[in-house]
Design an enzyme around this catalytic site. Structure first.
Site, short mmCIF file in Angstrom:
data_model
loop_
_atom_site.label_atom_id
_atom_site.label_comp_id
_atom_site.label_asym_id
_atom_site.label_seq_id
_atom_site.Cartn_x
_atom_site.Cartn_y
_atom_site.Cartn_z
CG HIS A 355 55.80 -71.07 -73.20
ND1 HIS A 355 54.92 -72.43 -73.51
CD2 HIS A 355 57.01 -72.10 -72.44
CE1 HIS A 355 55.33 -73.20 -72.76
NE2 HIS A 355 56.40 -73.32 -72.42
CE LYS A 543 43.66 -61.99 -74.47
NZ LYS A 543 44.13 -62.50 -74.89
NE ARG A 544 49.28 -60.47 -65.28
CZ ARG A 544 50.46 -61.69 -64.59
NH1 ARG A 544 50.48 -62.29 -64.06
NH2 ARG A 544 51.22 -60.87 -64.11
CE LYS A 549 49.14 -60.99 -73.24
NZ LYS A 549 48.94 -62.06 -73.12
CB THR A 651 45.35 -71.29 -74.31
OG1 THR A 651 46.17 -70.24 -72.82
CG2 THR A 651 46.91 -71.85 -74.75
CE LYS A 655 41.97 -70.96 -71.47
NZ LYS A 655 42.97 -70.60 -70.32
#
Ligand code: 26V
Length: 820
Positions: A355, A543-544, A549, A651, A655
């Site tokens: 992952h 998100k985290r 990111k 993911t 959504k």
């Protein structure tokens, strides 16, 4: 099974109130009523599961065990009722009992047994396996405390314990009779018996693993599966020997030590710490799980030779890797198998999903720590390593570097991913790009040796939760357009594309979006005290928090826009609300600085009269599954701006998409597949591609160049040093100019340009509405039902339980009514 009427359900709930709280339903508290309702739903599911189980036993169906340190379930009551088709009935029940279903939903805490995407994916896959009538069990730990509750105090993140079991334990059923013992430490003793060598672990300390089972429901199907969560218990409350020696406190210490194993979920993803307690958690849950799998298989089939035909074991990231040597240990030491036969059974049973490619998240354990804690497992891993190195040596003769890079043990460290490669029949990544990177880069050497072991399964989401349950306005409207087929088959959403030129349809979907934005604006007012305009663009990054990111890229663009607006208050832009939500790992200093920066930006911009409310910035506290359910339906723009090559899939991006948000994204992870599905007209892509980033890294990257040559970048970075809302962010500025590991500056211009394009697109109301519609229409591919079917076909080779075959009566189920 016959569906119960509202009247019958009321009777059962009343019975529960009496039985568990000793009161008539009129006298119980709202929390007790909530529990009585959940216990009723739990019994309905359990009865269904037992019926499913008898079919599975009769049909000898192959099953998968999904091993994961995390299952991020969120709330269950609403989901179960939706899946069972009992929402209406329970609305009536609640009315009858003087409450509302919404009030009951609010009481339930999120089951936050996960950090982020990896844990949510595990929950999604359990549900989709059930949707498709496959037999599956999840295995994990019953953490006393899930992911921490985030408080924001003056922009700084504080972590509070998440005591989810307070009201969350109603879904758990203890199964004490299935307790297994797990051994740590001690020494090994060799023993010969009947001409065979056996290894005993002596002077070790032992912990009991007690299972708690949770039902997993599927949408309008006969299947119900289970998630088994292990809790650690000392075999005796006191060690009697110590106790009688007068060492009272020491005897209690043993109990505390055992119970510490399942106390808390580790809250840092993408960063390993090498803590002994974490290794204990891993071995504890896999040992108990494998023992339980073996016991059941032996009961059903008599011997373990047939295990690979009837059982698939899935390793969700490397955290459950120890199930490999644990299976070997049991087969060798307890069941007398030869090494070769045992290895054959293991390697035909286990598969592994990777992952992340982030080096700091690839698990390694110090050899010494490992050896002390798990002496027999260590021996077995050494043997696997020796044989594996021999194979490597044969394929790469005399190439010491390759052998040591790929070895399971090297330079005093045990590398879990390499152990997974050695033992798994299939290895997969979680998006097309990520799986390619595994083959080209991270696992390249092993890929050369066994190319056929590698595959891709792009992630998916439980789209009914994210679309139908969270966004009933949109889902109900879709149903009027294309019928309800999409509720079973997400690909039917494609039929929406026919309506892309119909103005009344586009008007309606924007009206629904607006209503969802009003609801989110209300939430923001209540929780942040900020007024946001539902007519502004809701631009969301949730998100985290991690540097890769690039929440920082988003923040830098906002600072630049703010300065441009200050310079020119008439700047012609659509009003925009920038919304963030993110938990930082408690020990991640830079991530906490970035949260503070975003919060300070909000304080400064939201209160600056010059800006006239044209842009606002909001940081949502405690982002979690249930908050995502409010955020996703209300978003216009989905920020997916990781540096290309580092977000394995994502993911959240899916959504947002299904809720009609338009992606602003890099060509990374599943964004690429989103791009392929919606087409270039319905997405905003920017930034360097993964291969370009590789090239930059090969040639050397000097971020100071951007600072010195780009006045906008210079102004923004100088602004960080001067202070935002009176706080200087020198460390962020330094890290950008001196290292900029995640190439924020390199992608800045391209990002700003894409943001300008987005702003223009939004100005054309129907163009935007069409983009939104097309995103929903093309999101069907990202259903976790599709993803699970790919796992089944390519990896697990399962067949579903057949509900058309007649069932022989088996006496296992008592009826719900009788147990009220
Ligand atoms: C690592 C560690 C290290 C020790 C402490 C606890 C902990 C917890 C998790 C991890 C692994 C993180 C890997 C991960 O979460 N990957 C994410 O997986 C998602 C589902 O496949 C994917 O969508 C995201 O892109 C990916 O970052």
């Amino acid at each position: 099974m016959e569906k119960l009427s509202a009247k019958e359900l009321v009777e059962i709930v009343e019975g529960k109130c009496q039985r568990y709280f000793g009161k008539p339903y009129t006298m119980v508290s709202k929390h007790q009523l909530y529990k009585a309702i959940c216990l009723t739903v739990r019994d309905i599911l359990t009865e269904k599961r037992l019926a499913f189980k008898s079919r599975r036993i009769q049909q000898e169906t192959k099953q998968v065990y999904y091993m994961s340190m995390e299952f991020l379930l969120g709330k269950s009551l609403k989901n179960h009722l939706f899946n069972l088709g009992l929402t209406k009935e329970f609305e009536e029940v609640c009315k009858e009992l003087g409450t509302s279903l919404e009030e009951m939903y609010d009481i339930e805490p999120d089951a936050g047994l996960g950090n982020g995407g990896l844990g949510r994916l595990a929950a999604a896959y359990m549900e989709s396996l059930t949707n498709l009538d496959y037999v599956a069990s999840g295995f994990s730990i019953k953490y006393d405390y899930g992911i921490f509750k985030q408080k924001i105090s003056e922009g700084w993140q504080l972590e509070l314990p998440d005591d989810w079991l307070q009201n969350g334990d109603v879904w758990l059923s203890p199964r004490e009779e299935d307790t297994f013992r797990v051994k740590f430490g001690g020494q090994l003793k060799e023993r010969w018996e009947d001409g065979r060598l056996y290894i005993d672990q002596v002077n070790c300390y032992e912990v009991d693993a007690v299972p708690y089972d949770m039902n997993i429901s599927g949408y309008h199907v006969g299947a119900v599966n289970k998630l088994r969560l292990w809790t650690a218990k000392a075999p005796n409350d006191f060690d009697m020997q110590l106790f009688s020696q007068g060492q009272y406190l020491k005897s209690l210490e043993q109990k505390a030590l055992a119970e510490s194993i399942c106390k808390v979920l580790y809250p840092a993803d993408h960063h390993i710490e090498g803590k002994q307690l974490r290794l204990k958690q891993q071995y504890f849950f896999v040992s108990a799980s494998i023992q339980s799998i073996f016991k059941k298989h032996l009961r059903d089939y008599g011997n373990l030779d047939t295990l690979p035909d009837k059982v698939a074991i899935h390793i969700n990231d490397t955290h459950p890797t120890l199930c490999i040597p644990e299976m070997m240990r049991l087969l060798l030491d307890e069941y007398g198998y030869s090494w070769e036969k045992a290895w054959d059974i293991v390697t035909r049973t286990v598969a592994y999903t990777n992952h992340t490619v982030m080096a700091e998240a690839l698990e390694k354990w110090p050899e010494e720590l490992f050896k002390q804690l798990l002496p027999r497992i260590y021996q077995i891993v050494c043997e696997i390593n020796q044989r594996f190195c021999a194979e490597l040596w044969e394929f790469y003769p005399n190439d010491w570097n390759k052998v040591s890079y790929n070895a399971i043990i090297s330079y005093g460290q045990i590398k879990m991913a390499n152990l997974c490669l050695a033992a798994s029949h299939t290895i997969n990544g979680v998006s097309a790009l990520h799986s390619q990177i595994l083959k080209d880069d991270v696992f390249h050497d092993y890929y050369k040796m066994h190319p056929l072991k590698f595959t891709n399964v792009t992630n998916g989401i439980t789209y009914r939760r994210w679309l139908t349950m969270s966004n009933p306005g949109l889902s109900n409207y879709i149903e009027t357009l294309i019928g309800d087929g999409f509720l079973k088959d997400a690909n039917e959403l494609k039929k929406l594309a026919e309506f892309q030129a119909k103005k009344e349809v586009l008007d309606k979907i924007m009206e629904v979006k607006k209503a969802n934005k009003v609801a989110l604006a209300k939430y923001i007012k209540e929780n942040n005290g900020v007024d946001v305009d539902p007519n502004s663009i809701f631009d969301v990054q949730v998100k985290r928090l991690h540097e890769y990111k690039r929440q920082l890229l988003n923040a830098l663009h906002i600072i630049d826009l703010y300065y441009r607006l200050k310079e020119n208050p008439d700047l012609n832009i659509n009003p925009r609300t920038f919304i963030f939500g993110a938990k930082a790992a408690p020990s991640y200093y830079m991530a906490k600085q970035i949260i503070k920066l975003i919060w300070c930006l909000g304080e400064q911009i939201n209160n600056d009269p010059d800006i006239k409310g044209k842009i606002k910035v909001v940081f949502l506290e405690n982002y979690r599954v249930s908050l995502a359910e409010i955020v996703m339906p209300a978003s216009d723009v989905s920020e997916q701006i990781s540096i290309a090559g580092k977000e394995a899939s994502g993911t959240g991006n899916m959504k947002f998409m299904i809720n009609g948000a338009v992606t602003m994204g890099t060509m990374d992870g599943a964004n690429i597949e989103i791009f392929e599905n919606v087409g270039a007209d319905n997405i905003f892509i920017f930034g360097k591609r993964a291969n370009e980033i590789d090239e930059i890294n090969r040639n050397g990257y000097a971020p100071s160049y951007f600072y010195n040559s780009n006045p906008r970048i210079k102004r923004v970075i100088d602004g960080l040093r001067e202070g935002i809302n009176g706080v200087q962010f020198n460390e962020i500025a330094d890290s950008l100019v001196n290292s900029d590991t995640y190439k924020v500056l390199c992608d800045f211009d391209s990002y700003c340009e894409a943001q300008d394009n987005l702003d223009k697109a939004y100005s054309d109301k129907y163009r935007w509405a069409r983009m939104s519609l097309m995103n929903t229409a093309m999101a069907g591919f990202f259903s976790s039902d599709r993803a699970v079917q790919e796992y089944v076909d390519r990896i697990w080779k399962l067949t579903p339980v057949d509900f058309t075959k007649p069932i022989k009566e088996v006496k296992i189920a008592k009826t719900v009514k009788k147990t009220k």
